[in-house]
Design a protein around this motif. Structure first.
Motif, PDB file in Angstrom:
ATOM      1  N   VAL A 129       0.851  -1.189   0.000  1.00 36.84           N
ATOM      2  CA  VAL A 129       0.000   0.000   0.000  1.00 36.84           C
ATOM      3  C   VAL A 129       0.889   1.240   0.000  1.00 36.84           C
ATOM      4  N   ILE A 130       0.319   2.344  -0.467  1.00 38.09           N
ATOM      5  CA  ILE A 130       1.052   3.605  -0.501  1.00 38.09           C
ATOM      6  C   ILE A 130       0.529   4.480   0.628  1.00 38.09           C
ATOM      7  N   LEU A 131       1.431   4.888   1.516  1.00 33.69           N
ATOM      8  CA  LEU A 131       1.066   5.681   2.682  1.00 33.69           C
ATOM      9  C   LEU A 131       1.965   6.909   2.774  1.00 33.69           C
ATOM     10  N   GLU A 132       1.417   7.965   3.363  1.00 27.37           N
ATOM     11  CA  GLU A 132       2.174   9.206   3.522  1.00 27.37           C
ATOM     12  C   GLU A 132       2.841   9.235   4.890  1.00 27.37           C
ATOM     13  N   VAL A 133       4.095   9.677   4.919  1.00 25.49           N
ATOM     14  CA  VAL A 133       4.836   9.802   6.172  1.00 25.49           C
ATOM     15  C   VAL A 133       4.351  11.065   6.876  1.00 25.49           C
ATOM     16  N   THR A 134       3.877  10.921   8.123  1.00 24.46           N
ATOM     17  CA  THR A 134       3.377  12.078   8.866  1.00 24.46           C
ATOM     18  C   THR A 134       4.350  12.560   9.926  1.00 24.46           C
ATOM     19  N   ASP A 135       5.266  11.686  10.364  1.00 30.55           N
ATOM     20  CA  ASP A 135       6.224  12.100  11.382  1.00 30.55           C
ATOM     21  C   ASP A 135       7.483  11.256  11.282  1.00 30.55           C
ATOM     22  N   THR A 136       8.619  11.927  11.255  1.00 31.31           N
ATOM     23  CA  THR A 136       9.919  11.262  11.276  1.00 31.31           C
ATOM     24  C   THR A 136      10.976  12.311  11.570  1.00 31.31           C
ATOM     25  N   ASP A 137      12.138  11.865  11.977  1.00 25.16           N
ATOM     26  CA  ASP A 137      13.236  12.798  12.197  1.00 25.16           C
ATOM     27  C   ASP A 137      13.656  13.370  10.852  1.00 25.16           C
ATOM     28  N   PRO A 138      14.043  14.641  10.814  1.00 22.44           N
ATOM     29  CA  PRO A 138      14.442  15.221   9.529  1.00 22.44           C
ATOM     30  C   PRO A 138      15.740  14.602   9.016  1.00 22.44           C
ATOM     31  N   GLY A 139      15.831  14.497   7.691  1.00 20.25           N
ATOM     32  CA  GLY A 139      17.055  13.999   7.078  1.00 20.25           C
ATOM     33  C   GLY A 139      18.087  15.115   7.039  1.00 20.25           C
ATOM     34  N   ILE A 172       5.312   6.656   0.625  1.00 27.14           N
ATOM     35  CA  ILE A 172       6.161   5.469   0.541  1.00 27.14           C
ATOM     36  C   ILE A 172       5.300   4.230   0.309  1.00 27.14           C
ATOM     37  N   LYS A 173       5.916   3.208  -0.252  1.00 17.81           N
ATOM     38  CA  LYS A 173       5.237   1.932  -0.474  1.00 17.81           C
ATOM     39  C   LYS A 173       5.630   1.004   0.671  1.00 17.81           C
ATOM     40  N   VAL A 174       4.608   0.394   1.325  1.00 16.09           N
ATOM     41  CA  VAL A 174       4.832  -0.453   2.491  1.00 16.09           C
ATOM     42  C   VAL A 174       4.261  -1.841   2.220  1.00 16.09           C
ATOM     43  N   ASP A 175       5.008  -2.878   2.589  1.00 17.19           N
ATOM     44  CA  ASP A 175       4.555  -4.263   2.466  1.00 17.19           C
ATOM     45  C   ASP A 175       3.589  -4.553   3.616  1.00 17.19           C
ATOM     46  N   THR A 176       2.353  -4.969   3.306  1.00 20.98           N
ATOM     47  CA  THR A 176       1.348  -5.190   4.352  1.00 20.98           C
ATOM     48  C   THR A 176       1.560  -6.501   5.099  1.00 20.98           C
ATOM     49  N   ARG A 177       2.383  -7.398   4.575  1.00 21.96           N
ATOM     50  CA  ARG A 177       2.613  -8.679   5.248  1.00 21.96           C
ATOM     51  C   ARG A 177       3.533  -8.531   6.449  1.00 21.96           C
ATOM     52  N   ASP A 178       4.574  -7.687   6.313  1.00 24.84           N
ATOM     53  CA  ASP A 178       5.528  -7.549   7.416  1.00 24.84           C
ATOM     54  C   ASP A 178       5.810  -6.102   7.814  1.00 24.84           C
TER      55      ASP A 178
END
Length: 186
Positions: A129-139, A172-178
């Motif tokens: 699935v394609i999900l939007e990143v809402t929070d993470t440390d800045p690069g 980002i694209k995320v694997d729903t199995r793991d």
């Protein structure tokens, strides 16, 4: 009815009034005595796993499962509301019935819902699935694609480990199995 000789991983059978899935099976033919099939079965409703041995050729009822394509329309309190795409009937599911799919499902997303005797057994999402990143440390400058990873929270509230160069607002694209990161979505 299905013979124990025909068991394969993923086969669904009915035992003791509930649905069980074959997780592992081993056909054993000892030097003395009759052959048997040693299985590991997982209860589709409770998730409990048991080991059970069947005589070779023993027949058991095969579970008749119905797969319906449904759309997650909205969340009402703790309940997830799904609508059948053909009959427009609504089904409400608890987080326990949803399992780990609650981490990756968004509104308007289609999923396959597995039914047995009008009871929901499982919700199956697409493999990614394609999900939007809402929070993470800045690069920071110098972060590379081959470097380490950092935790990121996506729009569904799930935590995904992503490369250091991913920033807030990216899809980002995320694997729903793991729950693993598969790549950026452009």
């Amino acid at each position: 009815m299905i013979s124990s000789n025909d068991f394969r991983t993923g086969t669904s059978i009915e035992l003791d009034g509930s649905v069980w899935r074959v997780v592992e099976f081993l056909h054993v033919k000892p030097g003395k005595g009759s052959a048997f099939v040693r299985t590991k079965l997982k209860n589709a409703q409770t998730g409990s796993v048991v080991e059970r041995t069947f005589r070779a050729g023993e027949t058991v009822p095969q579970a008749t499962l119905e797969k319906r394509t449904m759309q997650h329309t909205y969340k009402e309190g703790e309940q997830y509301v799904f609508m059948d795409m053909e009959t427009y009937e609504e089904v409400r599911l608890s987080p326990e019935q949803m399992g780990t799919t609650v981490n990756y499902i968004k509104e308007e997303m289609e999923a396959d819902v597995l039914f047995w005797n009008d009871t929901v057994l499982e919700v199956q999402l697409p493999t990614s699935v394609i999900l939007e990143v809402t929070d993470t440390d800045p690069g920071v400058k110098g972060d590379t694609a081959t470097g380490g990873t950092k935790p990121a929270i996506v729009e569904t509230g799930a935590q995904v480990m992503v490369p250091l160069f991913i920033s807030i607002g990216e899809k980002i694209k995320v694997d729903t199995r793991d729950g693993s990161y598969l790549g950026r979505e452009t």
